[in-house]
Design a protein around this motif. Structure first.
Motif, mmCIF file in Angstrom:
data_model
loop_
_atom_site.group_PDB
_atom_site.id
_atom_site.type_symbol
_atom_site.label_atom_id
_atom_site.label_comp_id
_atom_site.label_asym_id
_atom_site.label_seq_id
_atom_site.Cartn_x
_atom_site.Cartn_y
_atom_site.Cartn_z
ATOM 1 N N SER A 327 3.361 13.127 -4.729
ATOM 2 C CA SER A 327 3.035 11.702 -4.854
ATOM 3 C C SER A 327 1.587 11.472 -4.432
ATOM 4 O O SER A 327 1.099 12.114 -3.500
ATOM 5 N N ILE A 329 -1.957 8.492 -4.407
ATOM 6 C CA ILE A 329 -2.563 7.177 -4.608
ATOM 7 C C ILE A 329 -4.060 7.377 -4.775
ATOM 8 O O ILE A 329 -4.670 8.190 -4.067
ATOM 9 N N LYS A 357 -1.016 4.732 -9.058
ATOM 10 C CA LYS A 357 -1.249 3.598 -8.175
ATOM 11 C C LYS A 357 -2.689 3.641 -7.696
ATOM 12 O O LYS A 357 -3.161 4.673 -7.187
ATOM 13 N N ILE A 359 -5.628 1.532 -5.342
ATOM 14 C CA ILE A 359 -5.876 0.487 -4.350
ATOM 15 C C ILE A 359 -7.372 0.439 -4.048
ATOM 16 O O ILE A 359 -7.990 1.469 -3.785
ATOM 17 N N SER A 371 -2.883 -3.339 2.843
ATOM 18 C CA SER A 371 -2.201 -3.059 1.569
ATOM 19 C C SER A 371 -1.901 -1.569 1.447
ATOM 20 O O SER A 371 -0.828 -1.174 0.972
ATOM 21 N N LEU A 372 -2.844 -0.747 1.894
ATOM 22 C CA LEU A 372 -2.649 0.704 1.863
ATOM 23 C C LEU A 372 -1.498 1.110 2.777
ATOM 24 O O LEU A 372 -0.641 1.930 2.401
ATOM 25 N N ASN A 374 1.059 -0.684 3.652
ATOM 26 C CA ASN A 374 2.310 -1.114 3.023
ATOM 27 C C ASN A 374 2.740 -0.140 1.937
ATOM 28 O O ASN A 374 3.928 0.182 1.801
ATOM 29 N N GLU A 375 1.766 0.343 1.183
ATOM 30 C CA GLU A 375 2.071 1.275 0.097
ATOM 31 C C GLU A 375 2.529 2.625 0.667
ATOM 32 O O GLU A 375 3.441 3.264 0.123
ATOM 33 N N GLU A 378 6.083 2.323 1.610
ATOM 34 C CA GLU A 378 6.953 2.352 0.434
ATOM 35 C C GLU A 378 7.192 3.786 -0.035
ATOM 36 O O GLU A 378 8.313 4.157 -0.394
ATOM 37 N N PHE A 379 6.142 4.588 -0.036
ATOM 38 C CA PHE A 379 6.281 5.990 -0.427
ATOM 39 C C PHE A 379 7.160 6.749 0.564
ATOM 40 O O PHE A 379 8.036 7.514 0.186
#
Length: 458
Positions: A327, A329, A357, A359, A371-372, A374-375, A378-379
């Motif tokens: 995964s 980003i 994704k 950012i 925001s990072l 939070n992402e 989620e991962f």
């Protein structure tokens, strides 16, 4: 019960308010009274009641004023007669107390020996013993709760249910083997497959919660990857909210991996800042690049850091070259710079990586960092039941995975119409793996391995 008396400091040694000395074994109270002086005497005070007194050495010199508590056999942590001295913190008092007890016949406890005695004396099972170690090493509230669910016996009950189902199913197969004239025995072929599938589903549900527990114990590994001078160290510092890594405008400043840990949503996140990846003749920097590539292989999530002010093609080619199945980003850094300095834009990245994704951040000005985070959560939490996790060791997780393999093999054999004795073998193997998980009939080698990971005094 063990005949020898063991002693150790149950709190981390160093400067602090209190040091707790633990003594366990037959005769622990009598031994403790040889150095403990009080108006009533320790043996005359009710069990589990604190009493004030002084500690004296073999030369009758008082060296500390302490609180003492005794525990009766069967009612202590180890299940044995036990005493605790609550001394003043620091090195001197605790060490002198232990040395006096050793001189009077006690011996120093080895790693995990108090908990091992609790296991041997039936106070806890092996699953709960390993949960004790998980609680000690927990770095977040979520990890602590996951360990607590195992320690309180909640996980034990669920595992025992699976063992009971496997045992009942094995008994049914034995009937088929002993009385073949009864055709399908107590269950039809379809019912047998359905029973196996039900047990497998319960096991897989449990495995998912154990996987989440392993995540809470070990953490989620993130690697920050990029060309030199794109702001990797600044991004690490922004995520950690402290100056962990050195930040300069000179390319190649980071030549070794720099890592630290933060907690996001109860999950420990291990963040690794790597050396900028580029072709170089510098031997030291080349070693850093090699380590960066190794970190990428082991990461659960890769943050590809890109710089709006650096050449777009170079950075796009970099991502294409190093992108993996892990995964990932894409982070577009330095968005605070003016448009005149922008050479790589969000639109260009979206065109080249439509399924990734992306950012936008400014590590320097802390833009987009929330925001990072939070992402990242989620991962990390995807497919993990964090709220209902069970803390297990690598050994325990492997036992459950082997159990799953044996049940899946049994289902395939049932579907193929194999003889009952062959299926019984795999169900028996599954039962043995569950027994290993619980520590039933555990070998000395296994116990040595488990308890050697504990600290002295626990």
């Amino acid at each position: 019960m063990q005949e020898d008396i063991i002693v150790a400091c149950g709190t981390p040694q160093g400067y602090g308010g209190i040091s707790i000395i633990r003594i366990s074994g037959v005769g622990a109270v009598s031994l403790a009274e040889k150095i403990f002086v009080s108006s009533k005497g320790l043996s005359n005070v009710p069990a589990r009641y604190m009493t004030l007194g002084k500690l004296k050495d073999t030369e009758e010199q008082i060296f500390d004023t302490v609180l003492a508590v005794r525990f009766a056999e069967g009612q202590s942590y180890t299940g044995e007669e036990m005493v605790e001295f609550h001394c003043h913190g620091g090195f001197a008092s605790a060490n002198h107390c232990i040395s006096q007890l050793l001189s009077l016949g006690a011996r120093m406890a080895v790693n995990g020996e108090f908990t091992r005695r609790a296991y041997t004396n039936g106070k806890i099972n092996l699953l709960q013993a390993e949960a004790v170690n998980a609680m000690i090493s927990s770095s977040s509230t979520s990890a602590l709760k996951a360990a607590s669910r195992a320690l309180t016996g909640e996980l034990t009950v669920k595992i025992q249910d699976i063992l009971r189902d496997l045992t009942n199913f094995s008994a049914t197969l034995e009937v088929d083997l002993d009385f073949p004239e009864e055709s399908d025995g107590f269950l039809t072929q379809e019912e047998k497959i359905a029973a196996c599938n039900a047990t497998l589903a319960a096991l897989q549900k449990l495995l998912a919660k154990c996987k989440a527990g392993r995540l809470l114990q070990n953490g989620f590994n993130i690697a920050i990857i990029g060309l030199p001078n794109v702001g990797k160290s600044s991004t690490l510092n922004a995520l950690l909210e402290k100056d962990k890594a050195i930040v300069t405008d000179i390319p190649g400043t980071t030549r070794d991996i720099v890592e630290d840990k933060i907690i996001i949503g109860g999950i420990p996140i291990n963040i690794i800042d790597t050396a900028g990846i580029r072709d170089t003749n510098d031997i030291v920097e080349n070693l850093g690049v090699e380590r960066s590539c190794k970190v990428m292989e082991d990461a659960d999530l890769i943050l590809y850091l890109l710089d709006v002010s650096q050449d777009a093609n170079d950075q796009i080619n970099f991502v294409h070259k190093y992108i993996t199945d892990t995964s990932s980003i894409l982070l577009l850094n330095k968005i605070d710079l003016s448009k005149k300095k922008t050479r790589l834009s969000l639109e260009i990245l979206q065109k080249n990586f439509p399924n990734k994704k992306i950012i936008e951040i400014s590590a320097k000005n802390n833009i987009g960092i929330d925001s990072l985070k939070n992402e990242i959560f989620e991962f990390a939490s995807a497919s993990n039941d964090i709220e209902n996790a069970y803390s297990v060791s690598a050994r325990q997780e492997e036992c459950l995975l082997q159990t799953q393999n044996e049940i899946e093999t049994a289902i395939k054999l049932l579907s193929a119409g194999a003889m009952p004795d062959l299926i019984i073998t795999h169900i028996s193997n599954a039962r043995q793996q569950i027994a290993n998980f619980l520590g039933i009939d555990a070998t000395e080698d296994l116990l040595d391995t488990v308890f050697s990971k504990f600290c002295v005094g626990k």
